[in-house]
Design a protein around this motif. Structure first.
Motif, PDB file in Angstrom:
ATOM      1  N   PRO A 298     -43.336 162.046 129.306  1.00  0.00           N
ATOM      2  CA  PRO A 298     -43.626 161.104 130.393  1.00  0.00           C
ATOM      3  C   PRO A 298     -45.111 160.786 130.543  1.00  0.00           C
ATOM      4  CG  PRO A 298     -43.010 163.263 131.255  1.00  0.00           C
ATOM      5  CD  PRO A 298     -42.703 163.289 129.799  1.00  0.00           C
ATOM      6  N   TRP A 299     -46.002 161.740 130.220  1.00  0.00           N
ATOM      7  CA  TRP A 299     -47.425 161.448 130.397  1.00  0.00           C
ATOM      8  C   TRP A 299     -47.897 160.403 129.388  1.00  0.00           C
ATOM      9  CZ3 TRP A 299     -49.502 162.427 134.767  1.00  0.00           C
ATOM     10  CH2 TRP A 299     -49.066 163.511 135.520  1.00  0.00           C
TER      11      TRP A 299
ATOM     12  N   VAL B 222     -46.766 157.110 130.748  1.00  0.00           N
ATOM     13  CA  VAL B 222     -47.668 156.620 131.802  1.00  0.00           C
ATOM     14  C   VAL B 222     -48.880 155.929 131.189  1.00  0.00           C
ATOM     15  CG1 VAL B 222     -49.227 157.340 133.657  1.00  0.00           C
ATOM     16  CG2 VAL B 222     -46.923 158.306 133.524  1.00  0.00           C
TER      17      VAL B 222
ATOM     18  N   TRP C  77     -43.000 157.972 137.516  1.00  0.00           N
ATOM     19  CA  TRP C  77     -43.899 157.838 136.371  1.00  0.00           C
ATOM     20  C   TRP C  77     -44.436 156.424 136.249  1.00  0.00           C
ATOM     21  CZ3 TRP C  77     -45.225 162.444 134.885  1.00  0.00           C
ATOM     22  CH2 TRP C  77     -44.323 163.499 135.018  1.00  0.00           C
TER      23      TRP C  77
END
Length: 319
Positions: free
Chosen positions: A75-76, A79, A104
């Motif tokens: 997920p990072w 983002v 997110w």
């Protein structure tokens, strides 16, 4: 003397969805593209799921730019990639439709300094399954849902829900004291009725007689839609109405189970599983009744489409 004509730039809106398969959110967004005034805004779509989906070509033909940024287990990275897309393409608004995972995308919009609207479409966060019902894992997932929903609501410029029931569910799951979401009902396009000859022809395509009483169900083949209850109801109807036929339009994980149940009940000659259909409006126009015994719904566009088509509806009472 020269007259100066000022031009106003159309806002650019990026809608974030899981994918573009045939579901309520996706079909509503496709309808929005078809019926919007083209100068009012530019609409593009980003998908975060494992694939873009079968409707991609239709969206592209209507002028939408499509992007695929799989969120997966990173997920990072998602983002970062979404933030870069928002900045690079100079979007004016991000509109998020990803339910419990919305935090997110909201975080990416905040970092890009792009206004973000988050819309919630369902009442269950998270969806129950064999895994989420296990005590330890279920608690972790529910804590994630609470945090994610709360972050999305509190850090969106506008948070909306498609019904009061959805708004209440978000408030309960996120444990936010005040009503967190504005209720904004979605709309559907006017139905195109079939004349008598078109109705007869449509039935012929499906090997149905003009005298058959045609019952229709439209929706994903999932636990939420209660197909086991649907088949039980239809069997009772067929006992009283021998010429009744049931059409089931949709795809999903329960397809095999539903097919086995149809066989167990001896309904093979009277129930047709149609799969995914592009002609749902035509199916509604040639049917006599919509059966819709769902366990839960946010705001069912299927019911709204049936109402627009003047198709009688028998549905479960959902609070």
């Amino acid at each position: 003397m020269h007259e100066t004509v000022s031009t106003i730039k159309s806002p650019r809106v990026l809608h974030l969805v899981h994918w573009l398969n045939r579901g309520g959110i996706e079909m509503w967004l496709l309808s929005l593209l078809k019926h919007r005034e083209k100068q009012s805004c530019e609409i593009d779509v980003c998908c975060k799921g494992p694939q873009v989906g079968e409707l991609a070509e239709e969206f592209s033909q209507l002028g939408a730019n499509l992007y695929h940024l799989p969120q997966g287990q990173t997920p990072w990275r998602f983002v970062t990639n979404l933030k870069e897309l928002l900045v690079r393409r100079r979007y004016d608004v991000l509109h998020v439709h990803t339910g419990v995972h919305s935090s997110w995308a909201v975080r990416a919009a905040n970092r890009a300094r792009v206004p973000v609207v988050t819309t919630f479409h369902n009442t269950q966060f998270p969806r129950e399954s064999v895994w989420t019902s296990r005590p330890f894992l279920g608690q972790i997932i529910k804590k994630y849902a609470r945090y994610s929903l709360r972050f999305a609501v509190q850090h969106s410029d506008v948070a909306t829900a498609v019904s009061q029931g959805v708004s209440d569910a978000v408030q309960q799951t996120a444990q936010i004291e005040d009503g967190p979401c504005q209720v904004v009902y979605l709309g559907v396009a006017d139905a195109q009725p079939l004349n008598l000859n078109e109705r007869v022809q449509k039935r012929k395509e499906l090997d149905l007689s003009p005298k058959d009483k045609v019952l229709l169900h439209v929706g994903s083949l999932s636990e939420q839609k209660n197909h086991m209850g649907l088949l039980k109801i239809f069997r009772s109807i067929r006992n009283s109405v021998p010429n009744a036929k049931l059409l089931i339009a949709g795809m999903g994980p329960l397809q095999g189970k539903i097919q086995h149940r149809i066989k167990d009940l001896g309904l093979e000659s009277d129930v047709r599983m149609l799969g995914l259909r592009k002609d749902v409006s035509g199916l509604m126009a040639m049917s006599d009744l919509l059966l819709f015994p769902s366990y839960r719904e946010g705001l069912s566009l299927t019911l709204m489409d049936a109402s627009a088509a003047n198709l009688p509806i028998v549905a479960s009472e959902i609070p």
